[in-house]
Motif scaffolding. Structure first.
Motif, mmCIF file in Angstrom:
data_model
loop_
_atom_site.group_PDB
_atom_site.id
_atom_site.type_symbol
_atom_site.label_atom_id
_atom_site.label_comp_id
_atom_site.label_asym_id
_atom_site.label_seq_id
_atom_site.Cartn_x
_atom_site.Cartn_y
_atom_site.Cartn_z
ATOM 1 N N VAL A 156 0.859 -1.187 0.000
ATOM 2 C CA VAL A 156 0.000 0.000 0.000
ATOM 3 C C VAL A 156 0.889 1.228 0.000
ATOM 4 C CG1 VAL A 156 -1.694 1.309 1.348
ATOM 5 C CG2 VAL A 156 -1.902 -1.170 1.163
ATOM 6 N N THR A 157 0.528 2.241 -0.793
ATOM 7 C CA THR A 157 1.308 3.472 -0.830
ATOM 8 C C THR A 157 1.184 4.229 0.491
ATOM 9 O OG1 THR A 157 -0.572 4.607 -1.865
ATOM 10 C CG2 THR A 157 1.138 3.723 -3.325
ATOM 11 N N ASP A 158 2.142 5.109 0.750
ATOM 12 C CA ASP A 158 2.175 5.833 2.019
ATOM 13 C C ASP A 158 0.919 6.676 2.244
ATOM 14 O OD1 ASP A 158 4.636 4.755 2.628
ATOM 15 O OD2 ASP A 158 5.787 6.513 1.982
ATOM 16 N N ASP A 159 0.321 7.186 1.161
ATOM 17 C CA ASP A 159 -0.892 7.981 1.314
ATOM 18 C C ASP A 159 -2.147 7.124 1.424
ATOM 19 O OD1 ASP A 159 -1.276 7.068 -1.274
ATOM 20 O OD2 ASP A 159 -1.065 9.037 -2.216
ATOM 21 N N GLU A 160 -1.970 5.793 1.361
ATOM 22 C CA GLU A 160 -3.048 4.810 1.531
ATOM 23 C C GLU A 160 -4.148 4.930 0.472
ATOM 24 O OE1 GLU A 160 -4.235 5.357 5.615
ATOM 25 O OE2 GLU A 160 -2.568 4.127 6.348
ATOM 26 N N LYS A 161 -3.776 5.428 -0.704
ATOM 27 C CA LYS A 161 -4.753 5.590 -1.790
ATOM 28 C C LYS A 161 -4.669 4.478 -2.835
ATOM 29 C CE LYS A 161 -5.127 10.642 -1.500
ATOM 30 N NZ LYS A 161 -4.954 11.931 -2.226
ATOM 31 N N PHE A 162 -3.527 3.782 -2.884
ATOM 32 C CA PHE A 162 -3.333 2.774 -3.916
ATOM 33 C C PHE A 162 -2.767 1.482 -3.323
ATOM 34 C CE2 PHE A 162 -3.111 6.837 -6.080
ATOM 35 C CZ PHE A 162 -3.950 6.635 -7.167
ATOM 36 N N LEU A 163 -3.204 0.375 -3.898
ATOM 37 C CA LEU A 163 -2.732 -0.961 -3.532
ATOM 38 C C LEU A 163 -2.094 -1.592 -4.753
ATOM 39 C CD1 LEU A 163 -2.767 -3.532 -1.600
ATOM 40 C CD2 LEU A 163 -4.903 -4.130 -2.770
ATOM 41 N N TYR A 164 -0.900 -2.172 -4.567
ATOM 42 C CA TYR A 164 -0.221 -2.873 -5.658
ATOM 43 C C TYR A 164 -0.092 -4.350 -5.299
ATOM 44 C CZ TYR A 164 0.707 1.678 -7.617
ATOM 45 O OH TYR A 164 0.545 2.921 -8.155
ATOM 46 N N VAL A 173 2.269 -6.878 -12.163
ATOM 47 C CA VAL A 173 1.853 -6.155 -10.969
ATOM 48 C C VAL A 173 0.582 -5.395 -11.308
ATOM 49 C CG1 VAL A 173 2.382 -4.276 -9.358
ATOM 50 C CG2 VAL A 173 4.158 -5.922 -9.982
ATOM 51 N N ASP A 174 -0.477 -5.619 -10.518
ATOM 52 C CA ASP A 174 -1.734 -4.888 -10.678
ATOM 53 C C ASP A 174 -1.762 -3.711 -9.713
ATOM 54 O OD1 ASP A 174 -2.899 -6.560 -12.621
ATOM 55 O OD2 ASP A 174 -3.606 -7.958 -11.083
ATOM 56 N N GLY A 175 -2.235 -2.570 -10.197
ATOM 57 C CA GLY A 175 -2.410 -1.406 -9.351
ATOM 58 C C GLY A 175 -3.881 -1.079 -9.186
ATOM 59 N N PHE A 176 -4.326 -0.831 -7.956
ATOM 60 C CA PHE A 176 -5.727 -0.533 -7.658
ATOM 61 C C PHE A 176 -5.846 0.783 -6.895
ATOM 62 C CE2 PHE A 176 -5.317 -5.131 -7.832
ATOM 63 C CZ PHE A 176 -6.413 -5.536 -8.578
ATOM 64 N N ARG A 177 -6.887 1.544 -7.208
ATOM 65 C CA ARG A 177 -7.247 2.690 -6.386
ATOM 66 C C ARG A 177 -8.164 2.203 -5.277
ATOM 67 N NH1 ARG A 177 -9.127 5.630 -10.004
ATOM 68 N NH2 ARG A 177 -7.359 7.059 -10.277
ATOM 69 N N ILE A 178 -7.862 2.605 -4.028
ATOM 70 C CA ILE A 178 -8.646 2.187 -2.873
ATOM 71 C C ILE A 178 -9.769 3.194 -2.647
ATOM 72 C CG2 ILE A 178 -8.602 1.661 -0.405
ATOM 73 C CD1 ILE A 178 -5.580 1.104 -0.715
ATOM 74 N N SER A 183 -13.429 -0.489 -1.444
ATOM 75 C CA SER A 183 -13.493 -1.161 -2.745
ATOM 76 C C SER A 183 -12.207 -0.907 -3.522
ATOM 77 C CB SER A 183 -14.691 -0.659 -3.543
ATOM 78 O OG SER A 183 -14.594 0.741 -3.760
ATOM 79 N N LEU A 184 -11.923 -1.764 -4.483
ATOM 80 C CA LEU A 184 -10.732 -1.648 -5.305
ATOM 81 C C LEU A 184 -11.117 -1.471 -6.765
ATOM 82 C CD1 LEU A 184 -8.478 -4.488 -3.806
ATOM 83 C CD2 LEU A 184 -8.390 -2.040 -3.299
ATOM 84 N N VAL A 185 -10.500 -0.499 -7.415
ATOM 85 C CA VAL A 185 -10.698 -0.262 -8.848
ATOM 86 C C VAL A 185 -9.344 -0.367 -9.525
ATOM 87 C CG1 VAL A 185 -11.443 1.363 -10.614
ATOM 88 C CG2 VAL A 185 -12.681 1.240 -8.448
ATOM 89 N N LYS A 186 -9.220 -1.313 -10.459
ATOM 90 C CA LYS A 186 -7.932 -1.500 -11.121
ATOM 91 C C LYS A 186 -7.626 -0.312 -12.025
ATOM 92 C CE LYS A 186 -6.710 -5.640 -12.424
ATOM 93 N NZ LYS A 186 -6.557 -6.905 -13.190
ATOM 94 N N VAL A 187 -6.407 0.220 -11.880
ATOM 95 C CA VAL A 187 -6.004 1.364 -12.689
ATOM 96 C C VAL A 187 -4.833 1.045 -13.618
ATOM 97 C CG1 VAL A 187 -6.858 3.059 -11.045
ATOM 98 C CG2 VAL A 187 -4.520 2.210 -10.810
ATOM 99 N N THR A 188 -4.128 -0.065 -13.352
ATOM 100 C CA THR A 188 -3.005 -0.402 -14.212
ATOM 101 C C THR A 188 -2.605 -1.859 -14.014
ATOM 102 O OG1 THR A 188 -0.755 0.257 -14.902
ATOM 103 C CG2 THR A 188 -1.209 0.215 -12.544
ATOM 104 N N THR A 189 -1.978 -2.427 -15.024
ATOM 105 C CA THR A 189 -1.305 -3.725 -14.924
ATOM 106 C C THR A 189 0.038 -3.610 -15.623
ATOM 107 O OG1 THR A 189 -3.368 -5.009 -14.863
ATOM 108 C CG2 THR A 189 -1.366 -6.177 -15.494
ATOM 109 N N VAL A 190 1.102 -3.830 -14.886
ATOM 110 C CA VAL A 190 2.443 -3.812 -15.456
ATOM 111 C C VAL A 190 2.794 -5.234 -15.865
ATOM 112 C CG1 VAL A 190 4.880 -3.299 -15.042
ATOM 113 C CG2 VAL A 190 3.099 -1.880 -13.987
#
Length: 207
Positions: A156-164, A173-178, A183-190
């Motif tokens: 989880v990012t330091d600002d607690e807004k995104f989960l990888y 690696v999947d990135g989600f907005r929290i 709830s989780l919304v996928k925003v990227t896949t590396v």
């Protein structure tokens, strides 16, 4: 090097820095080492039986209670860490209905668990009393996809807004907005990262 099943699951300092907790998968124990004034752990640990089978990841809530993910039945138990290293179970194993929960990360009042066995992510929430519950009835905040096989770690990012989420088998690696409701919304896949079988890719961090 010890067998994976016999190696520690995770080691983590308590939020106040006074103790180091270590999960032991095959022994089903959680060992707590008091920290000495010189910054070294005590030679002997207080050994606590785990409330659930195969204790793995460790994290802490905002009140300093310790949450432990248990891989055997994909459960999470919550403990109060006493000054002498003994653990008091304040919530018995909560099952998520998934397969092989190994990793657990906190984002504010929410927690996210990575289920390696079926490549899903489970969402949890805590109430004002610290009680843990699933964010939905099925226990899946992020279902698997063809590019998200082999969930092996979360960050989880330091600002607690995104989960990888690191997917070792897929090499992605999947990135989600929290969301505010957990709830989780996928925003990227590396894609294109080394798959687990090739290089042993394991472990992820976020800032």
């Amino acid at each position: 090097m010890p067998l994976f099943s016999r190696s520690p699951g995770q080691a983590a300092f308590t939020p106040d820095g006074r103790a180091l907790a270590v999960t032991t998968k095959s022994a089903n124990t959680i060992e707590v080492f008091p920290m000495r004034r010189d910054g070294r752990p005590a030679h002997r640990a207080t050994v606590n039986d785990s409330a659930g089978g195969v204790p793995f990841a460790i994290t802490f809530d905002g009140s300093g209670r310790m949450l432990v993910a248990e891989a055997e039945k994909s459960t999470v138990s919550t403990y109060k860490v006493r000054a002498d290293g003994r653990l008091k179970a304040v919530q018995r194993p909560l099952a998520n209905g998934q397969d092989t929960l190994c990793w657990l990360e906190r984002a504010g009042d929410f927690f996210f668990g990575g289920n390696t066995g079926n490549s899903t992510v489970t969402g949890y929430r805590t109430d004002s009393r610290g009680r843990l519950a699933l964010t939905n009835d099925v226990g899946v905040a992020a279902p698997p996809s063809a590019k998200s096989q082999g969930v092996i770690d979360l960050a989880v990012t330091d600002d607690e807004k995104f989960l990888y989420v690191q997917n070792a088998v897929s090499g992605t690696v999947d990135g989600f907005r929290i969301g505010h409701d957990g709830s989780l919304v996928k925003v990227t896949t590396v894609t294109g990262l080394p798959a687990f079988a090739e290089s042993g890719m394991e472990g992820i961090a976020a800032v």
